[in-house]
Design a protein around this motif. Structure first.
Motif, PDB file in Angstrom:
ATOM      1  N   GLU A   5      45.720  24.742   1.004  1.00 47.23           N
ATOM      2  CA  GLU A   5      45.004  23.603   1.566  1.00 47.23           C
ATOM      3  C   GLU A   5      43.560  23.940   1.831  1.00 47.23           C
ATOM      4  OE1 GLU A   5      48.297  22.058   4.615  1.00 47.23           O
ATOM      5  OE2 GLU A   5      46.803  20.565   4.099  1.00 47.23           O
ATOM      6  N   GLN A   6      42.704  23.005   1.463  1.00 51.88           N
ATOM      7  CA  GLN A   6      41.268  23.167   1.691  1.00 51.88           C
ATOM      8  C   GLN A   6      40.692  21.859   2.192  1.00 51.88           C
ATOM      9  OE1 GLN A   6      40.601  24.931  -2.649  1.00 51.88           O
ATOM     10  NE2 GLN A   6      38.806  25.271  -1.358  1.00 51.88           N
ATOM     11  N   ASP A   7      39.637  21.948   2.958  1.00 51.07           N
ATOM     12  CA  ASP A   7      38.874  20.778   3.367  1.00 51.07           C
ATOM     13  C   ASP A   7      38.104  20.316   2.130  1.00 51.07           C
ATOM     14  OD1 ASP A   7      36.515  20.112   6.084  1.00 51.07           O
ATOM     15  OD2 ASP A   7      36.964  18.982   4.267  1.00 51.07           O
ATOM     16  N   PRO A   8      38.290  19.077   1.696  1.00 58.38           N
ATOM     17  CA  PRO A   8      37.628  18.638   0.460  1.00 58.38           C
ATOM     18  C   PRO A   8      36.114  18.493   0.578  1.00 58.38           C
ATOM     19  CG  PRO A   8      38.774  16.819   1.502  1.00 58.38           C
ATOM     20  CD  PRO A   8      39.164  18.048   2.262  1.00 58.38           C
ATOM     21  N   GLY A   9      35.608  18.387   1.818  1.00 55.66           N
ATOM     22  CA  GLY A   9      34.176  18.194   2.021  1.00 55.66           C
ATOM     23  C   GLY A   9      33.775  16.756   1.688  1.00 55.66           C
ATOM     24  N   PRO A  10      32.547  16.479   1.247  1.00 58.25           N
ATOM     25  CA  PRO A  10      31.575  17.506   0.870  1.00 58.25           C
ATOM     26  C   PRO A  10      30.856  18.119   2.068  1.00 58.25           C
ATOM     27  CG  PRO A  10      30.657  15.328   0.505  1.00 58.25           C
ATOM     28  CD  PRO A  10      32.068  15.125   0.957  1.00 58.25           C
ATOM     29  N   PHE A  11      30.451  19.351   1.872  1.00 53.62           N
ATOM     30  CA  PHE A  11      29.587  20.037   2.812  1.00 53.62           C
ATOM     31  C   PHE A  11      28.162  19.854   2.284  1.00 53.62           C
ATOM     32  CE2 PHE A  11      32.255  23.039   5.460  1.00 53.62           C
ATOM     33  CZ  PHE A  11      33.458  22.483   5.111  1.00 53.62           C
ATOM     34  N   ASN A  12      27.354  19.200   3.077  1.00 50.37           N
ATOM     35  CA  ASN A  12      25.947  18.982   2.712  1.00 50.37           C
ATOM     36  C   ASN A  12      25.083  19.934   3.519  1.00 50.37           C
ATOM     37  OD1 ASN A  12      25.709  16.431   0.908  1.00 50.37           O
ATOM     38  ND2 ASN A  12      27.164  15.839   2.493  1.00 50.37           N
ATOM     39  N   VAL A  13      24.399  20.847   2.839  1.00 50.50           N
ATOM     40  CA  VAL A  13      23.569  21.823   3.554  1.00 50.50           C
ATOM     41  C   VAL A  13      22.205  21.909   2.886  1.00 50.50           C
ATOM     42  CG1 VAL A  13      25.611  23.143   4.231  1.00 50.50           C
ATOM     43  CG2 VAL A  13      24.317  23.820   2.201  1.00 50.50           C
ATOM     44  N   PRO A  14      21.182  22.287   3.650  1.00 48.74           N
ATOM     45  CA  PRO A  14      19.864  22.484   3.048  1.00 48.74           C
ATOM     46  C   PRO A  14      19.783  23.865   2.402  1.00 48.74           C
ATOM     47  CG  PRO A  14      19.733  22.846   5.390  1.00 48.74           C
ATOM     48  CD  PRO A  14      21.147  22.434   5.109  1.00 48.74           C
ATOM     49  N   GLU A  15      18.854  24.006   1.504  1.00 45.78           N
ATOM     50  CA  GLU A  15      18.611  25.320   0.900  1.00 45.78           C
ATOM     51  C   GLU A  15      18.372  26.355   1.982  1.00 45.78           C
ATOM     52  OE1 GLU A  15      15.369  24.252  -1.995  1.00 45.78           O
ATOM     53  OE2 GLU A  15      16.269  25.926  -3.086  1.00 45.78           O
ATOM     54  N   LYS A  79      21.567  28.326  -2.356  1.00 50.14           N
ATOM     55  CA  LYS A  79      20.655  27.891  -3.408  1.00 50.14           C
ATOM     56  C   LYS A  79      21.114  26.542  -3.959  1.00 50.14           C
ATOM     57  CE  LYS A  79      18.945  32.126  -3.347  1.00 50.14           C
ATOM     58  NZ  LYS A  79      17.689  32.390  -2.598  1.00 50.14           N
ATOM     59  N   LEU A  80      20.188  25.824  -4.566  1.00 50.39           N
ATOM     60  CA  LEU A  80      20.555  24.547  -5.187  1.00 50.39           C
ATOM     61  C   LEU A  80      21.672  24.753  -6.205  1.00 50.39           C
ATOM     62  CD1 LEU A  80      17.042  22.928  -5.796  1.00 50.39           C
ATOM     63  CD2 LEU A  80      18.668  22.394  -3.979  1.00 50.39           C
ATOM     64  N   SER A  81      21.609  25.887  -6.893  1.00 43.68           N
ATOM     65  CA  SER A  81      22.587  26.180  -7.938  1.00 43.68           C
ATOM     66  C   SER A  81      23.986  26.491  -7.391  1.00 43.68           C
ATOM     67  CB  SER A  81      22.110  27.361  -8.793  1.00 43.68           C
ATOM     68  OG  SER A  81      21.874  28.486  -7.969  1.00 43.68           O
ATOM     69  N   ASP A  82      24.094  26.621  -6.078  1.00 48.92           N
ATOM     70  CA  ASP A  82      25.418  26.846  -5.484  1.00 48.92           C
ATOM     71  C   ASP A  82      26.209  25.547  -5.382  1.00 48.92           C
ATOM     72  OD1 ASP A  82      24.136  29.266  -3.070  1.00 48.92           O
ATOM     73  OD2 ASP A  82      24.853  29.549  -5.131  1.00 48.92           O
ATOM     74  N   SER A  83      25.567  24.429  -5.607  1.00 50.08           N
ATOM     75  CA  SER A  83      26.255  23.143  -5.538  1.00 50.08           C
ATOM     76  C   SER A  83      27.375  23.111  -6.578  1.00 50.08           C
ATOM     77  CB  SER A  83      25.287  21.987  -5.798  1.00 50.08           C
ATOM     78  OG  SER A  83      24.297  21.935  -4.800  1.00 50.08           O
ATOM     79  N   LYS A 105      42.718  22.133  -4.030  1.00 49.52           N
ATOM     80  CA  LYS A 105      41.992  21.026  -4.638  1.00 49.52           C
ATOM     81  C   LYS A 105      40.480  21.212  -4.578  1.00 49.52           C
ATOM     82  CE  LYS A 105      45.493  17.442  -4.266  1.00 49.52           C
ATOM     83  NZ  LYS A 105      45.801  16.064  -3.831  1.00 49.52           N
ATOM     84  N   GLY A 106      40.049  22.175  -3.794  1.00 56.88           N
ATOM     85  CA  GLY A 106      38.631  22.490  -3.795  1.00 56.88           C
ATOM     86  C   GLY A 106      37.858  21.899  -2.641  1.00 56.88           C
ATOM     87  N   THR A 107      36.773  22.570  -2.324  1.00 58.60           N
ATOM     88  CA  THR A 107      35.806  22.110  -1.323  1.00 58.60           C
ATOM     89  C   THR A 107      34.483  21.903  -2.033  1.00 58.60           C
ATOM     90  OG1 THR A 107      36.865  23.330   0.466  1.00 58.60           O
ATOM     91  CG2 THR A 107      34.558  22.698   0.773  1.00 58.60           C
ATOM     92  N   MET A 108      33.939  20.717  -1.889  1.00 54.97           N
ATOM     93  CA  MET A 108      32.674  20.413  -2.563  1.00 54.97           C
ATOM     94  C   MET A 108      31.495  20.815  -1.688  1.00 54.97           C
ATOM     95  SD  MET A 108      31.197  16.788  -3.990  1.00 54.97           S
ATOM     96  CE  MET A 108      32.510  16.607  -5.169  1.00 54.97           C
ATOM     97  N   LEU A 109      30.555  21.514  -2.297  1.00 50.36           N
ATOM     98  CA  LEU A 109      29.326  21.923  -1.621  1.00 50.36           C
ATOM     99  C   LEU A 109      28.142  21.270  -2.313  1.00 50.36           C
ATOM    100  CD1 LEU A 109      27.655  23.715   0.339  1.00 50.36           C
ATOM    101  CD2 LEU A 109      27.713  25.497  -1.429  1.00 50.36           C
ATOM    102  N   LEU A 110      27.294  20.646  -1.508  1.00 49.31           N
ATOM    103  CA  LEU A 110      26.061  20.059  -2.030  1.00 49.31           C
ATOM    104  C   LEU A 110      24.902  20.681  -1.279  1.00 49.31           C
ATOM    105  CD1 LEU A 110      27.199  16.324  -2.110  1.00 49.31           C
ATOM    106  CD2 LEU A 110      27.035  17.883  -4.055  1.00 49.31           C
ATOM    107  N   VAL A 111      24.043  21.391  -1.997  1.00 51.71           N
ATOM    108  CA  VAL A 111      22.875  22.022  -1.405  1.00 51.71           C
ATOM    109  C   VAL A 111      21.654  21.197  -1.773  1.00 51.71           C
ATOM    110  CG1 VAL A 111      21.500  24.124  -1.245  1.00 51.71           C
ATOM    111  CG2 VAL A 111      23.972  24.271  -1.639  1.00 51.71           C
ATOM    112  N   SER A 112      20.909  20.786  -0.763  1.00 55.91           N
ATOM    113  CA  SER A 112      19.762  19.916  -1.012  1.00 55.91           C
ATOM    114  C   SER A 112      18.454  20.659  -0.739  1.00 55.91           C
ATOM    115  CB  SER A 112      19.852  18.675  -0.128  1.00 55.91           C
ATOM    116  OG  SER A 112      19.996  19.041   1.222  1.00 55.91           O
ATOM    117  N   PRO A 113      17.368  20.210  -1.386  1.00 53.78           N
ATOM    118  CA  PRO A 113      16.060  20.881  -1.212  1.00 53.78           C
ATOM    119  C   PRO A 113      15.540  20.706   0.200  1.00 53.78           C
ATOM    120  CG  PRO A 113      16.040  19.433  -3.134  1.00 53.78           C
ATOM    121  CD  PRO A 113      17.328  19.154  -2.398  1.00 53.78           C
TER     122      PRO A 113
END
Lengths: 113, 120
Positions: A5-15, A79-83, A105-113
Motif C-alpha cells: 500500500e502506498q499513498d497515491p499522492g500527488p505530492f507537490n513540492v518545490p525544487e 529536481k524537476l526531473s524527479d517528477s 500502485k505508486g506515489t506520484m511526485l510533482l516537482v515545480s520550479p
C-alpha cells in the motif's frame, strides 16, 4: 489488507525540497524490497533496492522497518526531473523455490520550479 | 546491451478478435514476467516463466489469456476473443533469477516498453 500500500499522492513540492514516501506491505515473509520509478506512459525502471540496514544512492535514501513492515524513500534536493510515480515493490514467495514481485500502485511526485 | 523488447508497441483491435503480443527478454535472463497496467492503475501480475519449470499462471484473469515461452527465450501472450476491459498496457520483464529450491531473493526486473492494447 493489500499486499503493498502506498499513498497515491500527488505530492507537490518545490525544487530543492526534501520529500519522503512510505509504503506498507502485508507479507512478513517478504525478503526483497525495491523502489521503481515510472514516468508517464513509460515502463517502470529500478530506482534502488532497499536493504535492511538502509541504503543511500546520491540524493535518494531508502529505509526498511521489518517490525512495522514499512519501507520509505527520501529524496533530498528535489529536481524537476524527479517528477514521476514511485512504485514500492516487495517480493512474494509462493513457496515453490522462486519468488515474484508485487508492485504498489505508486506515489506520484510533482516537482515545480 | 539490448534491453527487453516488445512488439507491437501499439495494437488496436476489435472486440472478439484474438491478439498476440511478443516479448524478447534480455539475453541470458532465465525469468520472464508478464504484467498489465490499466490506466491509472498499478501493475497486475499475469504470468511468470522460470527456465524449464512450469509457469506460474496464477495471475491470468481468465481462460482467454494464455502465454508461451519457446526455447527459454521469446514469449508470446495471447488474448482470445478480446473484450473492451482487456484494454491496457501489457508489460514484459525479465530477470536473471536463479531457479531451484530454497528461498532465492527476487532479482531486479527489467521492463520492456510495453504494448498498448486498445479493444474497440
Amino acid at each position: 489488507r493489500k499486499e503493498v500500500e502506498q499513498d497515491p499522492g500527488p505530492f507537490n513540492v518545490p525544487e530543492g525540497a526534501t520529500v519522503a514516501f512510505n509504503c506498507t506491505y502485508s507479507n512478513s515473509a517478504s525478503q526483497s524490497f525495491f523502489w521503481y520509478r515510472q514516468d508517464c506512459r513509460k515502463e517502470p525502471k529500478l530506482l534502488m533496492s532497499v536493504y535492511s540496514s538502509g541504503n543511500e544512492d546520491g540524493r535518494f535514501t531508502a529505509q526498511l522497518n521489518r517490525a512495522s513492515q514499512y519501507i520509505s524513500l527520501l529524496i533530498r534536493d528535489s529536481k524537476l526531473s524527479d517528477s514521476a510515480t514511485y512504485l514500492c515493490v516487495v517480493n512474494r514467495a509462493p513457496g515453490r523455490g522462486y519468488s515474484t514481485l508485487t508492485f504498489g500502485k505508486g506515489t506520484m511526485l510533482l516537482v515545480s520550479p | 546491451g539490448a534491453g527487453v523488447s516488445q512488439s507491437p508497441s501499439n495494437k488496436v483491435t476489435e472486440k472478439g478478435k484474438d491478439v498476440e503480443l511478443r516479448c524478447d527478454p534480455i539475453s541470458g535472463h532465465t525469468a520472464l514476467y508478464w504484467y498489465r497496467q490499466s490506466l491509472g492503475q498499478g501493475l497486475e501480475f499475469l504470468i511468470y516463466f522460470q527456465g524449464n519449470s512450469a509457469p506460474d499462471k496464477s495471475g491470468l484473469p481468465s481462460d482467454r489469456f494464455s502465454a508461451e515461452r519457446t526455447g527459454g527465450s521469446v514469449s508470446t501472450l495471447t488474448i482470445q476473443r478480446t473484450q473492451q476491459e482487456d484494454s491496457a498496457v501489457y508489460l514484459c520483464a525479465s530477470s536473471h533469477q536463479p531457479s531451484g529450491t530454497g528461498y532465492p531473493r527476487a532479482d531486479t526486473q527489467y521492463f520492456g516498453p510495453g504494448t498498448r492494447l486498445t479493444v474497440l
